[in-house]
Design a protein around this motif. Structure first.
Motif, PDB file in Angstrom:
ATOM      1  N   TYR A 195     -16.969  11.911   9.474  1.00  0.00           N
ATOM      2  CA  TYR A 195     -17.241  11.455  10.879  1.00  0.00           C
ATOM      3  C   TYR A 195     -16.339   9.891  10.958  1.00  0.00           C
ATOM      4  CZ  TYR A 195     -21.465  14.217  11.698  1.00  0.00           C
ATOM      5  OH  TYR A 195     -22.406  15.516  11.776  1.00  0.00           O
ATOM      6  N   ALA A 196     -16.512   9.313   9.695  1.00  0.00           N
ATOM      7  CA  ALA A 196     -15.534   8.031   9.752  1.00  0.00           C
ATOM      8  C   ALA A 196     -14.137   8.375   9.909  1.00  0.00           C
ATOM      9  CB  ALA A 196     -15.975   7.382   8.451  1.00  0.00           C
ATOM     10  N   GLU A 197     -13.552   9.557   9.263  1.00  0.00           N
ATOM     11  CA  GLU A 197     -12.408   9.621   9.497  1.00  0.00           C
ATOM     12  C   GLU A 197     -11.843  10.117  11.065  1.00  0.00           C
ATOM     13  OE1 GLU A 197      -9.423  10.983   6.115  1.00  0.00           O
ATOM     14  OE2 GLU A 197     -11.392  12.170   6.223  1.00  0.00           O
TER      15      GLU A 197
ATOM     16  N   ARG B  90      -5.269  -2.337   9.966  1.00  0.00           N
ATOM     17  CA  ARG B  90      -5.906  -3.152   8.877  1.00  0.00           C
ATOM     18  C   ARG B  90      -7.312  -2.277   8.416  1.00  0.00           C
ATOM     19  NH1 ARG B  90      -3.981  -7.735  11.220  1.00  0.00           N
ATOM     20  NH2 ARG B  90      -5.870  -8.140  12.394  1.00  0.00           N
ATOM     21  N   VAL B  91      -7.961  -1.933   9.237  1.00  0.00           N
ATOM     22  CA  VAL B  91      -9.386  -1.250   9.138  1.00  0.00           C
ATOM     23  C   VAL B  91      -8.693   0.202   8.291  1.00  0.00           C
ATOM     24  CG1 VAL B  91     -10.991   0.191  10.164  1.00  0.00           C
ATOM     25  CG2 VAL B  91     -10.713  -1.889  10.925  1.00  0.00           C
ATOM     26  N   GLY B  92      -7.619   0.658   9.062  1.00  0.00           N
ATOM     27  CA  GLY B  92      -6.963   2.070   8.324  1.00  0.00           C
ATOM     28  C   GLY B  92      -6.662   1.705   6.766  1.00  0.00           C
ATOM     29  N   ALA B  93      -6.018   0.641   6.516  1.00  0.00           N
ATOM     30  CA  ALA B  93      -5.641   0.371   5.084  1.00  0.00           C
ATOM     31  C   ALA B  93      -6.763   0.214   4.284  1.00  0.00           C
ATOM     32  CB  ALA B  93      -4.620  -0.711   5.247  1.00  0.00           C
ATOM     33  N   LEU B  94      -7.772  -0.614   4.921  1.00  0.00           N
ATOM     34  CA  LEU B  94      -9.174  -0.812   4.077  1.00  0.00           C
ATOM     35  C   LEU B  94      -9.826   0.573   3.681  1.00  0.00           C
ATOM     36  CD1 LEU B  94     -10.448  -4.073   5.812  1.00  0.00           C
ATOM     37  CD2 LEU B  94      -9.433  -3.562   3.427  1.00  0.00           C
ATOM     38  N   PHE B  95      -9.723   1.405   4.891  1.00  0.00           N
ATOM     39  CA  PHE B  95     -10.377   2.876   4.739  1.00  0.00           C
ATOM     40  C   PHE B  95      -9.576   3.581   3.473  1.00  0.00           C
ATOM     41  CE2 PHE B  95     -10.619   7.383   5.124  1.00  0.00           C
ATOM     42  CZ  PHE B  95     -11.994   7.565   5.382  1.00  0.00           C
ATOM     43  N   PHE B  96      -8.418   3.471   3.411  1.00  0.00           N
ATOM     44  CA  PHE B  96      -7.591   4.037   2.452  1.00  0.00           C
ATOM     45  C   PHE B  96      -8.033   3.402   1.146  1.00  0.00           C
ATOM     46  CE2 PHE B  96      -4.862   5.513   5.766  1.00  0.00           C
ATOM     47  CZ  PHE B  96      -5.397   6.960   5.962  1.00  0.00           C
ATOM     48  N   LEU B  97      -8.214   2.204   1.039  1.00  0.00           N
ATOM     49  CA  LEU B  97      -8.598   1.593  -0.089  1.00  0.00           C
ATOM     50  C   LEU B  97      -9.852   2.121  -0.546  1.00  0.00           C
ATOM     51  CD1 LEU B  97      -8.028  -0.716  -2.275  1.00  0.00           C
ATOM     52  CD2 LEU B  97      -8.792  -2.355  -0.849  1.00  0.00           C
ATOM     53  N   GLY B  98     -10.820   1.974   0.261  1.00  0.00           N
ATOM     54  CA  GLY B  98     -12.091   2.438   0.174  1.00  0.00           C
ATOM     55  C   GLY B  98     -12.375   3.941  -0.570  1.00  0.00           C
ATOM     56  N   VAL B  99     -11.507   4.886  -0.273  1.00  0.00           N
ATOM     57  CA  VAL B  99     -11.497   6.076  -0.830  1.00  0.00           C
ATOM     58  C   VAL B  99     -10.964   6.421  -2.028  1.00  0.00           C
ATOM     59  CG1 VAL B  99     -12.009   7.431   1.422  1.00  0.00           C
ATOM     60  CG2 VAL B  99      -9.544   7.074   0.697  1.00  0.00           C
ATOM     61  N   PHE B 100     -10.035   5.322  -2.395  1.00  0.00           N
ATOM     62  CA  PHE B 100      -9.349   5.365  -3.822  1.00  0.00           C
ATOM     63  C   PHE B 100     -10.176   5.727  -5.067  1.00  0.00           C
ATOM     64  CE2 PHE B 100      -6.855   3.083  -7.048  1.00  0.00           C
ATOM     65  CZ  PHE B 100      -5.762   3.928  -7.063  1.00  0.00           C
ATOM     66  N   PRO B 101     -11.349   5.057  -5.034  1.00  0.00           N
ATOM     67  CA  PRO B 101     -12.193   5.119  -6.267  1.00  0.00           C
ATOM     68  C   PRO B 101     -12.533   6.645  -6.276  1.00  0.00           C
ATOM     69  CG  PRO B 101     -13.105   3.419  -5.153  1.00  0.00           C
ATOM     70  CD  PRO B 101     -11.849   3.741  -4.363  1.00  0.00           C
TER      71      PRO B 101
ATOM     72  N   GLN C 146      -1.551   6.669  -2.574  1.00  0.00           N
ATOM     73  CA  GLN C 146      -2.512   6.098  -1.918  1.00  0.00           C
ATOM     74  C   GLN C 146      -2.127   4.716  -1.432  1.00  0.00           C
ATOM     75  OE1 GLN C 146      -5.220   7.890  -1.659  1.00  0.00           O
ATOM     76  NE2 GLN C 146      -6.397   6.747  -0.449  1.00  0.00           N
ATOM     77  N   PRO C 147      -1.214   3.900  -2.162  1.00  0.00           N
ATOM     78  CA  PRO C 147      -0.790   2.523  -1.416  1.00  0.00           C
ATOM     79  C   PRO C 147       0.276   2.987  -0.276  1.00  0.00           C
ATOM     80  CG  PRO C 147      -0.682   2.586  -3.829  1.00  0.00           C
ATOM     81  CD  PRO C 147      -1.132   4.172  -3.500  1.00  0.00           C
ATOM     82  N   ALA C 148       0.785   4.264  -0.351  1.00  0.00           N
ATOM     83  CA  ALA C 148       1.749   4.678   0.749  1.00  0.00           C
ATOM     84  C   ALA C 148       0.866   4.767   1.964  1.00  0.00           C
ATOM     85  CB  ALA C 148       2.717   5.869   0.596  1.00  0.00           C
ATOM     86  N   LEU C 149      -0.198   5.407   1.810  1.00  0.00           N
ATOM     87  CA  LEU C 149      -1.100   5.644   3.054  1.00  0.00           C
ATOM     88  C   LEU C 149      -1.576   4.177   3.514  1.00  0.00           C
ATOM     89  CD1 LEU C 149      -3.560   8.453   1.855  1.00  0.00           C
ATOM     90  CD2 LEU C 149      -1.740   8.505   3.686  1.00  0.00           C
ATOM     91  N   MET C 150      -1.623   3.277   2.783  1.00  0.00           N
ATOM     92  CA  MET C 150      -2.353   1.990   3.217  1.00  0.00           C
ATOM     93  C   MET C 150      -1.280   1.373   3.992  1.00  0.00           C
ATOM     94  SD  MET C 150      -4.418   0.926  -0.195  1.00  0.00           S
ATOM     95  CE  MET C 150      -4.734  -0.971   0.479  1.00  0.00           C
ATOM     96  N   ALA C 151       0.079   1.415   3.381  1.00  0.00           N
ATOM     97  CA  ALA C 151       1.218   0.931   4.024  1.00  0.00           C
ATOM     98  C   ALA C 151       1.499   1.596   5.472  1.00  0.00           C
ATOM     99  CB  ALA C 151       2.416   0.864   3.398  1.00  0.00           C
ATOM    100  N   TRP C 152       1.338   2.593   5.555  1.00  0.00           N
ATOM    101  CA  TRP C 152       1.427   3.634   6.677  1.00  0.00           C
ATOM    102  C   TRP C 152       0.547   3.125   7.882  1.00  0.00           C
ATOM    103  CZ3 TRP C 152       0.135   9.568   7.311  1.00  0.00           C
ATOM    104  CH2 TRP C 152       0.625  10.083   8.296  1.00  0.00           C
ATOM    105  N   ALA C 153      -0.897   2.650   7.552  1.00  0.00           N
ATOM    106  CA  ALA C 153      -1.861   2.451   8.383  1.00  0.00           C
ATOM    107  C   ALA C 153      -1.312   0.871   9.000  1.00  0.00           C
ATOM    108  CB  ALA C 153      -3.313   2.480   7.619  1.00  0.00           C
ATOM    109  N   LEU C 154      -1.110   0.159   7.908  1.00  0.00           N
ATOM    110  CA  LEU C 154      -0.272  -1.223   8.205  1.00  0.00           C
ATOM    111  C   LEU C 154       0.955  -1.068   9.418  1.00  0.00           C
ATOM    112  CD1 LEU C 154      -0.950  -3.216   4.979  1.00  0.00           C
ATOM    113  CD2 LEU C 154      -2.244  -3.303   7.140  1.00  0.00           C
TER     114      LEU C 154
END
Length: 150
Positions: free
Chosen positions: A66-68, A89-100, A128-136
């Protein structure tokens, strides 16, 4: 860099078009992944839920789906700054949040999405960092910083 009263250069127009395409692709990918959480790939997503997570894996998959979907829809619909940069930034944080969960999949040696070796699971962590960069990038965050400075 153009000022508000100048016509954008060809390079700037191309950059904006590529960021717009990137934004639409990211939003669509998020909606697609979220939908897969709820349907065809539900069991594979459950394999990514860390064993230490204190919630039912299916609940985690459903709620993250649902969040995605919500994040993807917001990414697709948010074009004006500064909201667009916030969504990036929210997208980058989401990708950071699923990293664990991705780290846990590697450490716990869980298969899913063709990630059936330690090497493949480890390679995914580097993505994962590439996904964060993509969101930004899709949020055009650097441009927003320039606009905020005046």
């Amino acid at each position: 860099m153009t000022h508000h009263d100048e016509t954008p250069t060809r390079r700037e127009k191309t950059g904006r078009a590529l960021r717009a395409l990137s934004k639409v692709a990211l939003g669509a990918a998020l909606v697609g992944a979220g939908t897969a959480h709820l349907t065809s790939k539900r069991e594979e997503f459950q394999a990514q839920v860390p064993e230490w997570m204190p919630f039912d894996p299916d609940d985690v998959v459903v709620w993250s789906g649902y969040a995605e979907i919500a994040l993807g829809a917001a990414t697709l619909l948010t074009w004006r700054q500064p909201s667009r940069a916030r969504m990036g930034r929210v997208g980058a944080l989401f990708f950071l949040g699923v990293f664990p969960g991705n780290v846990a999949q590697w450490l716990e040696r869980k298969d899913g999405f063709g990630l059936d070796t330690d090497e493949k699971r480890l390679a995914r962590l580097a993505f994962q960092p590439a996904l964060m960069a993509w969101a930004l990038h899709a949020g055009d965050s650097r441009r927003q910083k320039r606009l905020a400075r005046g």
